[in-house]
Design a protein around this motif. Sequence first.
Motif, PDB file in Angstrom:
ATOM      1  N   PRO A  77      41.202-130.305  60.956  1.00  0.00           N
ATOM      2  CA  PRO A  77      42.674-130.333  61.022  1.00  0.00           C
ATOM      3  C   PRO A  77      43.213-131.609  61.670  1.00  0.00           C
ATOM      4  CG  PRO A  77      41.755-128.769  62.612  1.00  0.00           C
ATOM      5  CD  PRO A  77      40.634-129.180  61.718  1.00  0.00           C
ATOM      6  N   ARG A  78      42.526-132.126  62.681  1.00  0.00           N
ATOM      7  CA  ARG A  78      42.995-133.348  63.340  1.00  0.00           C
ATOM      8  C   ARG A  78      42.985-134.534  62.375  1.00  0.00           C
ATOM      9  NH1 ARG A  78      39.504-137.047  67.432  1.00  0.00           N
ATOM     10  NH2 ARG A  78      41.144-138.530  68.053  1.00  0.00           N
ATOM     11  N   LEU A  79      41.884-134.699  61.677  1.00  0.00           N
ATOM     12  CA  LEU A  79      41.736-135.812  60.740  1.00  0.00           C
ATOM     13  C   LEU A  79      42.745-135.705  59.598  1.00  0.00           C
ATOM     14  CD1 LEU A  79      40.131-138.303  59.912  1.00  0.00           C
ATOM     15  CD2 LEU A  79      38.411-136.791  58.889  1.00  0.00           C
ATOM     16  N   HIS A  80      42.859-134.543  59.008  1.00  0.00           N
ATOM     17  CA  HIS A  80      43.809-134.345  57.908  1.00  0.00           C
ATOM     18  C   HIS A  80      45.247-134.518  58.394  1.00  0.00           C
ATOM     19  CE1 HIS A  80      41.725-133.031  54.203  1.00  0.00           C
ATOM     20  NE2 HIS A  80      40.736-132.701  55.032  1.00  0.00           N
ATOM     21  N   GLY A  81      45.542-134.050  59.603  1.00  0.00           N
ATOM     22  CA  GLY A  81      46.906-134.165  60.122  1.00  0.00           C
ATOM     23  C   GLY A  81      47.348-135.613  60.250  1.00  0.00           C
ATOM     24  N   VAL A  82      46.468-136.474  60.769  1.00  0.00           N
ATOM     25  CA  VAL A  82      46.803-137.897  60.907  1.00  0.00           C
ATOM     26  C   VAL A  82      46.992-138.535  59.540  1.00  0.00           C
ATOM     27  CG1 VAL A  82      45.970-140.146  61.703  1.00  0.00           C
ATOM     28  CG2 VAL A  82      45.625-138.121  63.121  1.00  0.00           C
ATOM     29  N   ILE A  83      46.116-138.241  58.601  1.00  0.00           N
ATOM     30  CA  ILE A  83      46.220-138.828  57.264  1.00  0.00           C
ATOM     31  C   ILE A  83      47.471-138.325  56.542  1.00  0.00           C
ATOM     32  CG2 ILE A  83      45.129-138.906  54.983  1.00  0.00           C
ATOM     33  CD1 ILE A  83      42.437-139.033  56.367  1.00  0.00           C
ATOM     34  N   ASP A  84      47.814-137.049  56.714  1.00  0.00           N
ATOM     35  CA  ASP A  84      49.043-136.512  56.110  1.00  0.00           C
ATOM     36  C   ASP A  84      50.271-137.279  56.601  1.00  0.00           C
ATOM     37  OD1 ASP A  84      47.857-134.573  54.543  1.00  0.00           O
ATOM     38  OD2 ASP A  84      47.970-133.017  56.087  1.00  0.00           O
ATOM     39  N   ARG A  85      50.354-137.515  57.906  1.00  0.00           N
ATOM     40  CA  ARG A  85      51.513-138.224  58.460  1.00  0.00           C
ATOM     41  C   ARG A  85      51.575-139.666  57.970  1.00  0.00           C
ATOM     42  NH1 ARG A  85      49.668-135.448  63.027  1.00  0.00           N
ATOM     43  NH2 ARG A  85      48.771-137.338  63.941  1.00  0.00           N
ATOM     44  N   LEU A  86      50.439-140.324  57.928  1.00  0.00           N
ATOM     45  CA  LEU A  86      50.414-141.722  57.497  1.00  0.00           C
ATOM     46  C   LEU A  86      50.764-141.854  56.021  1.00  0.00           C
ATOM     47  CD1 LEU A  86      47.219-142.971  59.357  1.00  0.00           C
ATOM     48  CD2 LEU A  86      49.586-143.631  59.839  1.00  0.00           C
ATOM     49  N   CYS A  87      50.246-140.963  55.194  1.00  0.00           N
ATOM     50  CA  CYS A  87      50.552-141.022  53.757  1.00  0.00           C
ATOM     51  C   CYS A  87      52.039-140.780  53.502  1.00  0.00           C
ATOM     52  CB  CYS A  87      49.710-140.007  52.988  1.00  0.00           C
ATOM     53  SG  CYS A  87      47.970-140.463  52.849  1.00  0.00           S
ATOM     54  N   ALA A  88      52.623-139.866  54.278  1.00  0.00           N
ATOM     55  CA  ALA A  88      54.069-139.622  54.142  1.00  0.00           C
ATOM     56  C   ALA A  88      54.856-140.863  54.559  1.00  0.00           C
ATOM     57  CB  ALA A  88      54.471-138.421  54.993  1.00  0.00           C
ATOM     58  N   SER A  89      54.441-141.510  55.640  1.00  0.00           N
ATOM     59  CA  SER A  89      55.120-142.724  56.102  1.00  0.00           C
ATOM     60  C   SER A  89      54.967-143.866  55.110  1.00  0.00           C
ATOM     61  CB  SER A  89      54.571-143.161  57.465  1.00  0.00           C
ATOM     62  OG  SER A  89      54.814-142.173  58.449  1.00  0.00           O
ATOM     63  N   ALA A  90      53.788-143.952  54.476  1.00  0.00           N
ATOM     64  CA  ALA A  90      53.509-145.048  53.547  1.00  0.00           C
ATOM     65  C   ALA A  90      53.969-144.755  52.128  1.00  0.00           C
ATOM     66  CB  ALA A  90      52.009-145.342  53.536  1.00  0.00           C
ATOM     67  N   ASN A  91      54.417-143.526  51.871  1.00  0.00           N
ATOM     68  CA  ASN A  91      54.847-143.129  50.533  1.00  0.00           C
ATOM     69  C   ASN A  91      53.725-143.322  49.513  1.00  0.00           C
ATOM     70  OD1 ASN A  91      56.698-142.174  48.565  1.00  0.00           O
ATOM     71  ND2 ASN A  91      57.192-144.285  47.961  1.00  0.00           N
ATOM     72  N   MET A  92      52.546-142.789  49.836  1.00  0.00           N
ATOM     73  CA  MET A  92      51.406-142.916  48.932  1.00  0.00           C
ATOM     74  C   MET A  92      50.689-141.584  48.803  1.00  0.00           C
ATOM     75  SD  MET A  92      48.602-144.914  51.375  1.00  0.00           S
ATOM     76  CE  MET A  92      47.271-144.739  50.161  1.00  0.00           C
ATOM     77  N   PRO A  93      49.983-141.365  47.680  1.00  0.00           N
ATOM     78  CA  PRO A  93      49.237-140.113  47.516  1.00  0.00           C
ATOM     79  C   PRO A  93      48.141-139.985  48.566  1.00  0.00           C
ATOM     80  CG  PRO A  93      49.392-141.344  45.445  1.00  0.00           C
ATOM     81  CD  PRO A  93      49.852-142.259  46.520  1.00  0.00           C
ATOM     82  N   LYS A  94      47.872-138.765  48.937  1.00  0.00           N
ATOM     83  CA  LYS A  94      46.823-138.529  49.925  1.00  0.00           C
ATOM     84  C   LYS A  94      45.446-138.649  49.276  1.00  0.00           C
ATOM     85  CE  LYS A  94      45.075-135.063  53.207  1.00  0.00           C
ATOM     86  NZ  LYS A  94      45.249-133.679  53.711  1.00  0.00           N
ATOM     87  N   PRO A  95      44.547-139.451  49.847  1.00  0.00           N
ATOM     88  CA  PRO A  95      43.190-139.539  49.303  1.00  0.00           C
ATOM     89  C   PRO A  95      42.364-138.340  49.732  1.00  0.00           C
ATOM     90  CG  PRO A  95      43.362-140.879  51.271  1.00  0.00           C
ATOM     91  CD  PRO A  95      44.737-140.321  51.018  1.00  0.00           C
ATOM     92  N   ARG A  96      41.203-138.205  49.152  1.00  0.00           N
ATOM     93  CA  ARG A  96      40.257-137.210  49.631  1.00  0.00           C
ATOM     94  C   ARG A  96      39.765-137.640  51.015  1.00  0.00           C
ATOM     95  NH1 ARG A  96      35.875-137.428  45.247  1.00  0.00           N
ATOM     96  NH2 ARG A  96      36.695-139.552  45.096  1.00  0.00           N
ATOM     97  N   VAL A  97      39.354-136.674  51.805  1.00  0.00           N
ATOM     98  CA  VAL A  97      38.934-136.944  53.180  1.00  0.00           C
ATOM     99  C   VAL A  97      37.476-136.526  53.330  1.00  0.00           C
ATOM    100  CG1 VAL A  97      39.367-136.476  55.617  1.00  0.00           C
ATOM    101  CG2 VAL A  97      41.279-136.562  54.002  1.00  0.00           C
ATOM    102  N   ALA A  98      36.659-137.432  53.852  1.00  0.00           N
ATOM    103  CA  ALA A  98      35.231-137.157  53.994  1.00  0.00           C
ATOM    104  C   ALA A  98      34.785-137.402  55.428  1.00  0.00           C
ATOM    105  CB  ALA A  98      34.419-138.024  53.040  1.00  0.00           C
TER     106      ALA A  98
END
Length: 300
Positions: A77-98
């Motif tokens: 959840p921590r990793l996905h949460g940070v990526i979700d916020r950044l993708c929203a700020s950058a206006n870009m699709p969310k990549p897969r997370v590994a």
Amino acid sequence: MRTRFPPDRKLTGRMLLTTFLLGLVYVAFAAALFALLKSIVVIVVVAAILLGAQYFFSDRIALTGMRARIVSPEEQPRLHGVIDRLCASANMPKPRVALAETDLPNAFATGRNTKRAVVCVTTGLLRRLDNAELEGVLAHELSHIAHRDVAVMTVASFLGVLAGLVARFAFYTQMFGGGRRNGDQVAIMVLLITVVSVVVYAISFLLVRALSRYRELAADRSGAMLTGRPSALAAALTKVTGDMARIPTRDLRAAEAFNAFFFAPAVGSRLSALLSTHPSLEVRLTRLAELSAGMGEPSA
């Protein structure tokens, strides 16, 4: 889709010039081989097959090599949460997370486009960085995806390797297909192809490494501007580089093949900055400090 990652005109200009020079090298290489072999069909076919394999399967190759697996929001959840916020700020699709289960503190982005993109983080990085530092690193990696750096570097680096492969293939073609050539002619042909291949490989190697360093600086800048905290990225760089020294040498050497993908190189070049895939830590920290001052970021 246009993202909100800000462009860097000067670095973009340098990258375009490097790419242009790289293109000239390969045009000259193809012309030389055509003049020597009187055919370019085989070269094009081999290039297309190898380039296609590396381009279309780069994400699988990288994840398999790092023994990483795709993780869900429930698992991380921590990793996905940070990526979700950044993708929203950058206006870009969310990549897969590994996630890669290794103490090596690092991260990388791979995939030929935004639909196939993956951001991979190691457990060692997650354990060492606080949320602001992690955000800085992930913004850096998302910048690579937004600017299609993975595809650009795949194509650029592939051609350098191809120079050697095509030269050897051409040699065997002449050996077994050039029936009217005598031994002296074959020896001269092999020598000419070898010289051309070595020169092309050396020049392309230096140009690709320069292009890689420019793209790392561009990702540092655009990622730091997206978060508004260059100091957090600088702190992450300092922490990761320092902790890397405590990782067993055999583990660093095993990961060295992924240096071009990594946020920070597992093993730095001891010979020259010209041979490194990344700018030095000092250069990156200086650029981030200048950016921080320009943005008016308060000192920690």
